[in-house]
Design a protein around this motif. Structure first.
Motif, PDB file in Angstrom:
ATOM      1  N   ALA A 187       0.836  -1.203   0.000  1.00 50.29           N
ATOM      2  CA  ALA A 187       0.000   0.000   0.000  1.00 50.29           C
ATOM      3  C   ALA A 187       0.870   1.252   0.000  1.00 50.29           C
ATOM      4  O   ALA A 187       0.592   2.214  -0.718  1.00 50.29           O
ATOM      5  N   VAL A 188       1.943   1.247   0.780  1.00 47.60           N
ATOM      6  CA  VAL A 188       2.879   2.378   0.807  1.00 47.60           C
ATOM      7  C   VAL A 188       3.493   2.568  -0.570  1.00 47.60           C
ATOM      8  O   VAL A 188       3.555   3.692  -1.095  1.00 47.60           O
ATOM      9  N   LYS A 189       3.932   1.490  -1.202  1.00 46.18           N
ATOM     10  CA  LYS A 189       4.529   1.581  -2.542  1.00 46.18           C
ATOM     11  C   LYS A 189       3.546   2.148  -3.550  1.00 46.18           C
ATOM     12  O   LYS A 189       3.906   2.980  -4.396  1.00 46.18           O
ATOM     13  N   GLN A 190       2.297   1.693  -3.480  1.00 48.30           N
ATOM     14  CA  GLN A 190       1.292   2.197  -4.420  1.00 48.30           C
ATOM     15  C   GLN A 190       1.041   3.687  -4.206  1.00 48.30           C
ATOM     16  O   GLN A 190       0.923   4.451  -5.161  1.00 48.30           O
ATOM     17  N   LEU A 191       0.973   4.117  -2.960  1.00 48.62           N
ATOM     18  CA  LEU A 191       0.776   5.542  -2.678  1.00 48.62           C
ATOM     19  C   LEU A 191       1.981   6.368  -3.141  1.00 48.62           C
ATOM     20  O   LEU A 191       1.814   7.497  -3.607  1.00 48.62           O
ATOM     21  N   GLN A 192       3.180   5.816  -3.043  1.00 47.49           N
ATOM     22  CA  GLN A 192       4.352   6.528  -3.559  1.00 47.49           C
ATOM     23  C   GLN A 192       4.208   6.736  -5.067  1.00 47.49           C
ATOM     24  O   GLN A 192       4.592   7.776  -5.590  1.00 47.49           O
ATOM     25  N   GLY A 193       3.631   5.771  -5.771  1.00 52.00           N
ATOM     26  CA  GLY A 193       3.371   5.911  -7.195  1.00 52.00           C
ATOM     27  C   GLY A 193       2.291   6.931  -7.498  1.00 52.00           C
ATOM     28  O   GLY A 193       2.313   7.589  -8.549  1.00 52.00           O
ATOM     29  N   THR A 194       1.354   7.098  -6.584  1.00 54.47           N
ATOM     30  CA  THR A 194       0.260   8.075  -6.756  1.00 54.47           C
ATOM     31  C   THR A 194       0.784   9.501  -6.665  1.00 54.47           C
ATOM     32  O   THR A 194       0.237  10.406  -7.289  1.00 54.47           O
TER      33      THR A 194
END
Length: 139
Positions: A106-113
């Motif tokens: 989830a953290v990785k996905q938010l970094q992509g956002t």
């Protein structure tokens, strides 16, 4: 209740979280992943200390470029605090992952956002159990 059209508006993060939890249970939502997304929004709301006006969008929110078919991102939840003071976070993006240690993904996905947000915003990501959220402030 259609999980993709859920918007909660009211005063107080804790009260909105309580309302979400009362309306969404395993009996009401058979899809465990969708239920986890909604309840993750409630978890984030419970983590925020704010008693003013809250707008919370729960469920899969799709972000598109120019055509609806060009999906560039999907948010599991979005919390907006329109009356929050300038130096405090005014918005939160929620990402839920319904598996053990899902907060890391989830953290990785938010970094992509982050790349889709204005460079004038200050963003920080907070992991929770099986989810994470991004706090957004004006820089």
């Amino acid at each position: 209740k259609n999980i993709n059209e859920c918007v909660y508006i009211g005063n107080g993060c804790k009260k909105i979280a309580q309302k979400i939890r009362s309306e969404f249970t395993e009996n009401d939502c058979m899809n465990k992943n969708q239920l986890h997304e909604v309840l993750s929004c409630a978890n984030v709301l419970e983590n925020i200390q704010y008693s003013g006006l809250v707008l919370c969008f729960v469920g899969g929110i799709k972000a598109n470029k120019y055509k609806k078919s060009d999906k560039i991102d999907e948010l599991d939840g979005f919390i907006y605090l329109p009356n929050r003071k300038d130096d405090a976070p005014f918005a939160y993006i929620v990402e839920a992952k319904n598996y053990s240690h899902g907060e890391h993904d989830a953290v990785k996905q938010l970094q992509g956002t982050k790349k889709y947000l204005s460079p004038n915003l200050v963003c920080s990501i907070v992991p929770l159990n099986k989810c994470a959220y991004m706090e957004i402030k004006i820089g």
